[in-house]
Design a protein around this motif. Structure first.
Motif, mmCIF file in Angstrom:
data_model
loop_
_atom_site.group_PDB
_atom_site.id
_atom_site.type_symbol
_atom_site.label_atom_id
_atom_site.label_comp_id
_atom_site.label_asym_id
_atom_site.label_seq_id
_atom_site.Cartn_x
_atom_site.Cartn_y
_atom_site.Cartn_z
ATOM 1 N N GLY A 15 0.796 -1.221 0.000
ATOM 2 C CA GLY A 15 0.000 0.000 0.000
ATOM 3 C C GLY A 15 0.829 1.272 0.000
ATOM 4 N N ALA A 16 2.148 1.133 -0.042
ATOM 5 C CA ALA A 16 3.031 2.309 -0.036
ATOM 6 C C ALA A 16 2.894 3.087 -1.340
ATOM 7 C CB ALA A 16 4.475 1.875 0.152
ATOM 8 N N ILE A 17 3.144 4.380 -1.250
ATOM 9 C CA ILE A 17 3.202 5.224 -2.440
ATOM 10 C C ILE A 17 4.642 5.701 -2.560
ATOM 11 C CG2 ILE A 17 2.412 7.341 -3.541
ATOM 12 C CD1 ILE A 17 -0.210 7.038 -2.030
ATOM 13 N N ILE A 18 5.228 5.450 -3.742
ATOM 14 C CA ILE A 18 6.612 5.837 -3.975
ATOM 15 C C ILE A 18 6.702 6.687 -5.237
ATOM 16 C CG2 ILE A 18 7.592 3.831 -2.807
ATOM 17 C CD1 ILE A 18 8.083 2.574 -5.552
ATOM 18 N N ASP A 19 7.748 7.476 -5.296
ATOM 19 C CA ASP A 19 8.049 8.253 -6.505
ATOM 20 C C ASP A 19 9.091 7.461 -7.267
ATOM 21 O OD1 ASP A 19 8.564 10.051 -8.477
ATOM 22 O OD2 ASP A 19 9.226 11.669 -7.173
ATOM 23 N N TYR A 20 8.677 6.884 -8.376
ATOM 24 C CA TYR A 20 9.570 6.060 -9.179
ATOM 25 C C TYR A 20 9.537 6.548 -10.619
ATOM 26 C CZ TYR A 20 11.112 2.223 -12.060
ATOM 27 O OH TYR A 20 11.740 1.486 -13.013
ATOM 28 N N ASP A 21 10.673 6.850 -11.148
ATOM 29 C CA ASP A 21 10.820 7.276 -12.546
ATOM 30 C C ASP A 21 9.994 8.528 -12.853
ATOM 31 O OD1 ASP A 21 12.183 6.885 -14.887
ATOM 32 O OD2 ASP A 21 10.639 5.601 -15.777
ATOM 33 N N GLY A 22 9.899 9.430 -11.864
ATOM 34 C CA GLY A 22 9.220 10.702 -12.074
ATOM 35 C C GLY A 22 7.721 10.693 -11.884
ATOM 36 N N GLU A 23 7.138 9.575 -11.440
ATOM 37 C CA GLU A 23 5.702 9.539 -11.202
ATOM 38 C C GLU A 23 5.404 8.789 -9.905
ATOM 39 O OE1 GLU A 23 3.402 6.583 -13.684
ATOM 40 O OE2 GLU A 23 5.244 6.685 -14.845
#
Length: 88
Positions: A15-23
């Motif tokens: 359920g984590a939200i991460i910033d990956y590859d600019g999104e």
């Protein structure tokens, strides 16, 4: 939806939200590998995608073997929310 293999543990859970590859993407599911044997550092095998793809993930309307796979180090992942809300 894609599979992201993170070398190391950035402190995220399902359920984590991460910033990956600019999104910003949501980690729908995480498999933790390397606790007892395997690679020297822990690997997190995450199924990630946009929030709109969560319904497909829940209903298993995808073929996991055909997902695109990316590999990154834990230091390159920006954590926005480390875990999802507890659903009771």
């Amino acid at each position: 939806m894609k599979r992201l293999i993170i070398h190391g543990d950035p402190g995220i859970r399902k359920g984590a939200i991460i910033d990956y590859d600019g999104e910003e993407v949501v980690c729908f599911g995480i498999n933790r590998n390397g606790e007892w044997n395997g690679p020297e550092t822990v690997q997190l095998w995450c199924t990630i995608g946009d929030e709109s793809e969560y319904g497909e993930f829940e209903r298993r309307e995808f073929l996991p073997h055909f997902l695109e796979v990316d590999r990154v180090d834990a230091e390159t992942v920006d954590v926005i929310r480390p875990q999802g809300d507890l659903a009771v």
